[in-house]
Write a protein that holds these residues in place. Structure first.
Motif, short mmCIF file in Angstrom:
data_model
loop_
_atom_site.label_atom_id
_atom_site.label_comp_id
_atom_site.label_asym_id
_atom_site.label_seq_id
_atom_site.Cartn_x
_atom_site.Cartn_y
_atom_site.Cartn_z
N MET A 7 -31.89 69.18 -5.02
CA MET A 7 -30.85 69.15 -4.34
C MET A 7 -30.86 69.01 -2.71
N LEU A 8 -32.21 69.57 -2.24
CA LEU A 8 -32.58 69.56 -0.98
C LEU A 8 -33.54 68.36 -0.41
N ASP A 9 -33.72 67.52 -1.47
CA ASP A 9 -34.55 66.31 -1.09
C ASP A 9 -33.60 65.25 -0.66
N PHE A 10 -33.53 65.12 0.94
CA PHE A 10 -32.73 64.23 1.49
C PHE A 10 -33.58 62.86 2.17
N SER A 11 -33.40 61.94 1.66
CA SER A 11 -34.30 60.78 2.10
C SER A 11 -33.78 60.46 3.36
N ARG A 12 -34.34 59.49 3.91
CA ARG A 12 -34.09 58.79 5.38
C ARG A 12 -32.68 57.89 5.37
N TRP A 13 -32.78 57.36 4.14
CA TRP A 13 -31.45 56.42 3.97
C TRP A 13 -30.23 57.41 3.74
N LYS A 14 -30.67 58.46 3.01
CA LYS A 14 -29.10 59.27 2.79
C LYS A 14 -28.86 60.17 4.05
N VAL A 15 -29.83 60.27 4.95
CA VAL A 15 -29.44 60.82 6.08
C VAL A 15 -28.65 59.81 7.00
N ALA A 16 -29.26 58.63 6.89
CA ALA A 16 -28.54 57.59 7.91
C ALA A 16 -27.36 57.23 7.40
N GLY A 17 -27.27 57.23 5.95
CA GLY A 17 -25.72 56.66 5.36
C GLY A 17 -24.66 57.75 5.88
N VAL A 18 -25.13 58.83 5.53
CA VAL A 18 -24.07 60.34 5.81
C VAL A 18 -23.73 60.04 7.41
N SER A 19 -24.76 59.83 8.01
CA SER A 19 -24.31 59.94 9.64
C SER A 19 -23.80 58.67 10.13
N LEU A 20 -23.79 57.63 9.58
CA LEU A 20 -23.30 56.40 10.08
C LEU A 20 -21.73 56.75 9.40
N LEU A 21 -21.44 57.08 8.20
CA LEU A 21 -20.13 57.41 7.86
C LEU A 21 -19.41 58.28 8.62
N ILE A 22 -20.06 59.27 9.14
CA ILE A 22 -19.25 60.11 10.19
C ILE A 22 -19.06 59.67 11.33
N LEU A 23 -20.00 58.71 11.82
CA LEU A 23 -19.76 58.08 13.35
C LEU A 23 -18.67 57.21 13.10
N PHE A 24 -18.62 56.52 12.03
CA PHE A 24 -17.39 55.27 11.90
C PHE A 24 -16.31 56.19 11.76
N GLY A 25 -16.04 57.34 11.23
CA GLY A 25 -14.83 58.16 11.00
C GLY A 25 -14.40 58.70 12.41
N ILE A 26 -15.27 59.28 13.09
CA ILE A 26 -15.17 59.63 14.52
C ILE A 26 -14.46 58.54 15.45
N LEU A 27 -15.00 57.31 15.34
CA LEU A 27 -14.78 56.18 16.19
C LEU A 27 -13.54 55.86 15.78
N PHE A 28 -13.16 55.55 14.49
CA PHE A 28 -11.77 55.32 14.30
C PHE A 28 -10.59 56.46 14.63
N ALA A 29 -11.21 57.61 14.76
CA ALA A 29 -10.22 58.58 14.96
C ALA A 29 -9.88 58.87 16.23
N ILE A 30 -10.79 58.32 17.09
CA ILE A 30 -10.74 58.51 18.63
C ILE A 30 -9.54 57.65 19.31
N PRO A 31 -8.95 56.62 18.91
CA PRO A 31 -7.94 56.00 19.57
C PRO A 31 -6.46 56.61 19.42
N SER A 32 -6.46 57.31 18.18
CA SER A 32 -5.32 58.12 18.11
C SER A 32 -5.17 59.46 19.06
#
Length: 530
Positions: free
Chosen positions: A1-26
């Motif tokens: 459960m605590l084995d987070f590979s780099r691609w998983k970290v990158a995927g979660v981070s990118l998803l959060i970044l996109f969510g924040i970017l789309f939230a900002i205009p509102s």
């Protein structure tokens, strides 16, 4: 459960970044966000009628017009059915006086076959055994079709269902705006359009029946009698849309707007606005045949029982397209094109209630909703940090990101935020830490059982996930049912709740687990202050 590979970290981070970017205009004024570079997302959350103001209309069906249109439709069906087959039935002119169809069968031997054909045109109403039309023979050769009460009720119900869809397509042709169009009772439609403060234009767009018909002009009519409103048998007198007199046209419809596939505003050869229409295969075939048989004769283009123009057929029109000309402006031609493309209203709708809602109440609601959200968020943050320390801080970060993700997802889908939606948002903020509480308490239990730090954390996340999943699935089911069966405010609440459930599970489980895994990997703690 605590084995987070780099691609998983990158995927979660990118998803959060996109969510924040789309939230900002509102979060910024619309004018300011519009000036941003094109690569920045411009999708925004729409505000509902209770927050942004707008127009509120209550429409009521004209039952008399519905009955009249039903009789006219049956008249066309009767004429077509009796002409069909190897042995057409010869009948006299069809009378529609009193809302009843009647006509003479010239050959008495054809009365029974005519009755049999007409009874096939009638339909059963429900399971009562009654039919929508009664067919009777009077004076041995006159057939009378009378609409039944059950048939009228059923026809009005079906017409209101179609009218609701037509109204929605007219207001929102692209299907991207959040509007409310629902039936109320048996003969009313409620329309709410946020952000529109010009109800007059809205009424003009909705109220136009857009019943388009092409009919041949009756050249045998006496102009003096036409001026007095009298037409030869089988014809009718209709006024010109320009107000310049009237004209006699044959009752039989060459082609109707039901056979259109598209309608667009365009310009004629002289640069004047007109409308280009295209027929489906059936309409194109009929239009081509009629124009081929009537070259040199005028035909009338009729909209809502008013003649827009009556051009002469110069040659057969076989391409399935035609142009509608009249005294149009670009705006009026475009509105008519939208009305024609969305379909005709099966029944005339009258405005019985009209309100323009100002944005002042909405501003106050937004301010108080923001205060409620801030107070709820701060209270939850304080509780989590005091109770769980580091893990409370992780839950706090997840809570903040969850709020951005909710706004981002709503902006991506151009969802509408209403006052109940704000309530759903605040509820989601309060309930978003449930998963973290379950995980943290489970980790505490595993620690008390003597497990090591890493084992306790892994077991806590793994064992708590089932309870988290079950609890949120039941919430999603409830929200889905509210969205499916509800309307207006209930749907607004359900949409925000569903989005919040999904994003809260993502942030509370996967995001906090990623932070925890990175901390354990880096610090290798031997004890937990939890």
């Amino acid at each position: 459960m605590l084995d987070f590979s780099r691609w998983k970290v990158a995927g979660v981070s990118l998803l959060i970044l996109f969510g924040i970017l789309f939230a900002i205009p509102s979060l910024f004024p619309k004018e300011q966000a519009a000036a941003w570079p094109k690569f920045v997302p411009h999708s925004r959350i729409n505000l509902g009628l209770d927050l942004a103001g707008g127009s509120h209309l209550l429409l009521e069906a004209d039952s008399a017009d519905a009955a009249k249109q039903r009789v006219a439709a049956m008249e066309d069906n009767v004429a077509s059915e009796l002409r069909r087959g190897d042995t057409p039935i010869d009948i006299g002119d069809i009378s529609t006086s009193g809302g009843v169809l009647s006509f003479m069968v010239r050959n008495p031997a054809q009365v029974d076959p005519a009755v049999e054909k007409l009874r096939q045109l009638t339909k059963p109403v429900g399971l009562t055994g009654a039919r929508d039309w009664d067919v009777a023979v009077m004076d041995q050769s006159r057939i009378v079709l009378t609409p039944t009460t059950d048939g009228q009720v059923r026809a009005l119900k079906d017409a209101m269902s179609v009218a609701r869809d037509v109204v929605r397509r007219r207001i929102d042709p692209q299907g991207t705006r959040e509007i409310t169009v629902v039936t109320q009772g048996d003969n009313r439609i409620l329309v709410q359009v946020p952000g529109v403060d010009n109800p007059a234009a809205l009424k003009a767009l909705i109220g136009q029946t857009a019943r388009l018909e092409f009919k041949l002009v009756d050249l045998t009519a006496n102009p003096a009698e036409v001026a007095q409103g009298r037409a030869p048998p089988g014809s009718q007198v209709l006024p010109m849309a320009s107000g310049a007199g009237a004209m006699a046209v044959q009752r039989r419809v060459m082609v109707s707007g039901d056979q259109l596939t598209s309608a667009k505003q365009s310009f004629d050869q002289d640069g004047r606005p007109d409308i280009t229409i295209a027929f489906n295969s059936t309409g194109a075939r009929r239009f081509g045949r009629v124009t081929q048989e009537n070259v040199g004769k005028p035909f009338a283009i009729i909209l809502d029982n008013k003649i827009l123009s009556a051009p002469t057929i110069q040659s057969a029109i076989l391409g399935g397209t035609a142009s509608i000309s009249g005294n149009f402006t670009v705006e009026s031609a475009n509105q008519l094109a939208v009305s024609l493309a969305s379909g005709k209203l099966p029944v005339k709708l009258n405005v019985i209630e009209e309100r323009t809602v100002g944005p002042d109440l909405g501003k106050d609601s937004i301010q108080k909703g923001a205060i409620a959200a801030m107070v709820a968020t701060l209270a939850v943050i304080l509780f989590m940090v005091v109770t769980y320390g580091r893990f409370g801080i992780y839950a706090t970060l997840a809570l903040i990101i969850n709020a951005f993700l909710i706004l981002g997802v709503m902006a991506i889908f151009n969802a509408t935020l209403t006052l109940p939606g704000i309530a759903g948002f605040v509820l989601t903020i309060g309930a978003a830490v449930d998963a973290n509480v379950l995980v943290n308490e489970r980790i505490r239990e595993e620690q008390k059982r003597g497990r090591k730090v890493r084992d306790a954390i892994e077991t806590g996340y793994r064992e708590a996930f089932t309870a988290i999943f079950d609890a949120n699935i039941t919430n999603v089911i409830a929200a889905t049912l509210m969205w499916y069966f509800g309307s207006g405010p209930i749907r607004g609440f359900a949409v925000v709740l569903m989005i919040g459930i999904v994003t809260s599970v993502f942030t509370a489980v996967y995001f906090t687990r990623m932070l925890t895994a990175q901390w354990v990997k880096r610090a290798r703690p031997r004890t937990l202050n939890l």
